[in-house]
Design a protein around this motif. Structure first.
Motif: not given
Lengths: 396, 469
Positions: A286-290, A112-122, A318-322
């Motif tokens: 976060r790094s996985g998604i990026q 949840f927090i990892g996704i929030a870290r990449l949110s478009t919401n500042f 795809q991120a799961l691999r990383v």
């Protein structure tokens, strides 16, 4: 041939110039040094123990321990007269309980927090960043002490608990939540649900194959999912397999045998482990998604996927691999960090071993403790390796 | 954000609107906080929750908290029971290390404007609060002014001099580093590295001393180290000592190459002991040319990575005096030994990762040039592997710094242990929030500083493999 051998005689050289001999010699010397060192150290320890008249065998395991543990799945899991072996078993169950619960919660919160870290919401991404930095850059032990003194010790007494939705109660005697009590039909319900899920999965696969082969719309997911869960829900409604047992407040706090009660120490160690580990998991997510190329997002958006669908169907797989290899490390860290439960008074393996060390020799105790943690680590990494192998790209 | 409007079917090109480039505060708000209805709802909820948490914390920290627990115990929190008359030795070490950190920053890093503002702002707070408190000195108790002059001013004036000293040294070092970089970048970098390697033993000698009571630097036994000083000494010693050990272990685990023989299992091979032997032999041959050394390293690394650090501390605390047959070994030394042995296993894995990331051509080229295996390792593979491994190494050093707090469990008084000892005193009972928040801030500043430095190093390209061209 004989002629050839005469014309080019094999040059003989001293055997100590042979690389195979040198390799063997070097290794034997190293082995001798290591073994010698080990023998010297073990000998010293044995002599020291003998001088202090401390026994080093494992016979103490069968003797009564003389202390009691209140923490466990059942009421009074370890009494004073129970054996040391029993104490270890109870402590191991507690460790596993804390680790499993924290593992699930930390993964969810971290995702949840990892996704929030990449949110478009500042605001969302800034708060996520602050959360990650705060919990990553302070020691877990400090966080546990803080939780223990500032939250646990300030909880109200059990007679006036904090009421949470459910109703659940939180007080210094622990967290009491509603519990499910099985009735005589619950076995049937479990059986029916399992059958439903099996049939649902089989249907889903069959319908998907039909769709892939013929191109017809077969509603594979819809039918499959509704069978998978529909059978269980219907059976629940008809059979009524469980009764809900609500926690109750008596004159002296929680009524025993009502609801599910976990101790406040358990809540504290789980809270500490979850907050700390989820910060690290969030960074991994976060790094996985990026690591997924931005073109994947753009292509999915161009095809009309919604944000949630892109994340769920395109990016996360795809991120799961990383993600999985470093996530394994975090799970291992979590299992090992559960040994800090002693700091919040939770009776897990290391804490119980520390109590034991006051009355019996520390050598066999620490051998057992380290063996338990080694086994935990090995099992965790074995499970995660299997998972990892399943998610890696299949190359032909 | 540009919004392109697609031309309507058949509309003349002149009617296509120019994309509007949105600027300004409102556009920023719309883009970052109110993009969709869901976003807007999220923003409102987060403002409510985050705002109330922040407000509660601020209200507590500047209106309720009793910070005297820190002002009274400041010295013991920083240096334990280290003799006060020898305090200048610690100051000297701190100045040395901070100067060096500043110089390294000047050579390899960059002073961003935001960082500079943060520094100036931070220093200003520490200067201004005590000044402001003087003008509020006669405010009655219970008001905000009274709280500032009674509670915050002593804390800030106590912290002012150390903070000024640290920031001053850092900035002077930064200037020196920039200056040296302009003269000769390569040599400046090399000398700074050498200076780091020399200065850590120097600091150790400075803090510990080497002569008897009347000499120039009388010995201060490790049992009198405490607080932040002990935290730092544990971390420093462990970092310096575990590094060579970790490299040796990594080289041992990578030694002799690997072979990739596969065990072609016949059906039901597990029933046949001869097949077991075959599998075993293939496994052994796959270990390479130095199977015994490799196995020893693997066992060491995997064993220590599989057990929690506390159990290692606990065992070392009881076993080391027995194993060495010497009861006089101090608990601090035992902790240092345990931490070093433990962290070496993690360092070994990180260095191994670096070695494995190297293109194999490097080693082959070194061999082709006639370098011996030792030369090839020392001059070709290891330096490059370490350079690749810098980011995870710094991460591990941060972990190590935080891990020193676990010695509190075996009763040592490093920063966390000493704060528990302080809280056990009757006059400070119930002041745990203030103290733990302070300790957390101290840990945070140093950990965050290290990770910030590592990120800058990474960005400057020092951690990357040098590329052709």
């Amino acid at each position: 041939m004989a002629d050839l051998a005469k014309r080019f005689p094999v040059r003989r050289f001293a055997f100590w110039r042979d690389v195979r001999f040198l390799r063997g010699a070097v290794q034997l010397i190293v082995l001798a040094i290591v073994i010698g060192l080990a023998i010297w150290l073990i000998n010293n320890v044995n002599q020291g123990l003998a001088r202090a008249r401390i026994p080093t065998d494992f016979s103490f395991l069968a003797q009564p321990s003389g202390f009691q543990i209140d923490e466990g799945l059942v009421d009074q899991p370890h009494k004073r007269t129970d054996s040391y072996a029993n104490a270890f078993a109870v402590a191991l169950v507690n460790t596993l309980r804390a680790v499993l619960v924290s593992l699930v919660l930390a993964t969810l919160l971290g995702l949840f927090i990892g996704i929030a870290r990449l949110s478009t919401n500042f605001l969302a991404r800034t708060l996520a960043l602050a959360y990650i930095e705060i919990f990553q850059n302070t020691p877990l032990l400090l966080q546990l002490f803080f939780i223990f003194t500032s939250i646990l010790l300030t909880l109200p007494r059990a007679t006036e608990p904090i009421v949470l939705p459910g109703p659940s109660y939180l007080s210094s005697s622990g967290l009491a939540t509603p519990n499910l009590i099985p009735t005589e039909t619950s076995g049937w319900w479990v059986l029916l649900t399992a059958i439903g899920i099996g049939v649902g999965v089989a249907l889903w696969r069959r319908l998907r194959t039909i769709r892939l082969e013929t191109g017809r719309t077969t509603y594979a997911a819809e039918i499959g999912l509704s069978v998978m869960f529909g059978v269980g829900i219907l059976a629940w409604l008809i059979l009524q397999p469980f009764t809900v047992d609500f926690p109750a407040l008596g004159r002296f706090g929680y009524v025993r045998d009502r609801g599910a009660i976990v101790s406040a120490n358990f809540v504290a160690i789980v809270l500490g482990l979850v907050l700390y580990t989820s910060a690290f998991i969030a960074e991994i997510v976060r790094s996985g998604i990026q690591s997924v190329p931005i073109g994947q997002w753009e292509a999915a958006r161009a095809q009309g996927f919604t944000y949630g669908q892109i994340l769920r169907l395109i990016v996360l797989p795809q991120a799961l691999r990383v993600i999985i290899p470093p996530l394994t490390n975090q799970y291992l860290n979590l299992a090992k960090n559960s040994s800090l439960g002693a700091a919040v008074g939770f009776a897990e393996v290391f804490g119980v071993a520390r109590t034991m060390a006051q009355s019996v020799s520390v050598v066999p105790i620490m051998v057992i403790v380290m063996g338990i943690y080694l086994a935990l680590s090995l099992i965790t990494s074995a499970v995660m390796n299997v998972l990892n192998a399943r998610f890696q790209i299949k190359t032909r | 954000m540009t919004t392109a409007i697609a031309p309507a079917e058949g509309a003349p090109a002149s009617q296509v609107k120019r994309p509007v480039i949105e600027r300004g505060v409102l556009a920023w708000l719309r883009r970052n906080l109110f993009r969709t209805p869901f976003d807007a709802a999220l923003t409102v909820i987060l403002v409510a929750v985050g705002g109330s948490l922040l407000a509660q914390f601020l209200e507590w920290s500047i209106a309720q908290a009793d910070w005297t627990v820190i002002t009274t115990n400041f010295r013991i929190l920083m240096q334990g029971t280290y003799p006060a008359e020898q305090g200048h030795r610690l100051g000297l070490s701190v100045v040395l290390i901070t100067l060096l950190a500043g110089v390294s920053w000047g050579i390899w890093g960059k002073l961003f404007r935001a960082t500079a503002f943060a520094f100036v702002g931070g220093v200003l707070i520490f200067v201004l609060v005590p000044l402001a408190a003087e003008s509020l000195a006669d405010s009655p108790r219970g008001t905000f002014g009274g709280y500032v002059s009674g509670q915050l001013a002593p804390l800030f004036s106590l912290l002012r001099d150390p903070v000024l000293l640290l920031v001053g040294c850092l900035l002077i070092g930064y200037g020196l580093g920039r200056f040296a970089k302009q003269i000769d970048r390569k040599r400046a970098g090399r000398y700074t590295l050498i200076a780091w390697f020399i200065s850590i033993p120097i600091c150790f000698v400075l803090v510990r001393g080497f002569s008897d009571a009347d000499g120039i630097l009388p010995v201060v036994p490790t049992s009198r180290w405490g607080g932040l000083l002990l935290t730092f000494m544990l971390a420093f010693v462990a970092i310096v000592a575990c590094f060579p050990l970790g490299i040796l272990l990594a080289l041992g685990r990578m030694s002799g190459g690997t072979r990739k023989l596969t065990f072609k299992a016949p059906p039901r091979w597990w029933l046949n002991p001869l097949q077991w032997l075959r599998a075993l032999s293939i496994w052994w041959r796959n270990l390479g040319n130095y199977p015994i050394i490799k196995l020893l390293c693997i066992i060491y690394i995997e064993f220590l990575r599989g057990v929690p650090l506390v159990t290692v501390f606990f065992t070392a605390n009881l076993i080391v005096p027995l194993a060495l047959g010497d009861n006089s070994i101090d608990a601090v030394v035992r902790a240092m030994v345990a931490l070093t042995l433990f962290e070496a296993a993690y360092i070994a894995e990180i260095v191994r990762g670096g070695l494995q990331a190297l293109p194999p051509g490097q080693l082959e080229a070194a061999k082709a040039l006639g370098l011996s295996p030792v030369q090839a390792t020392l001059f070709i593979t290891l330096p490059q592997a370490l350079r690749i491994a810098i980011p995870p190494l710094v991460g591990q050093f941060i972990t190590m710094f935080k891990d020193t707090s676990l010695v509190a469990i075996i009763g040592l008084t490093e920063l966390l242990g000493v704060s528990r000892a302080v809280l056990a005193q009757s006059e400070f009972i119930g002041r745990h929030r203030e103290l733990y928040v302070f300790v957390a801030i101290v840990y945070f500043v140093f950990s965050y500083g290290m990770s910030y430095a590592a990120r800058q190093l990474e960005r400057s390209g020092s951690g990357a493999i040098r590329k052709i061209g």
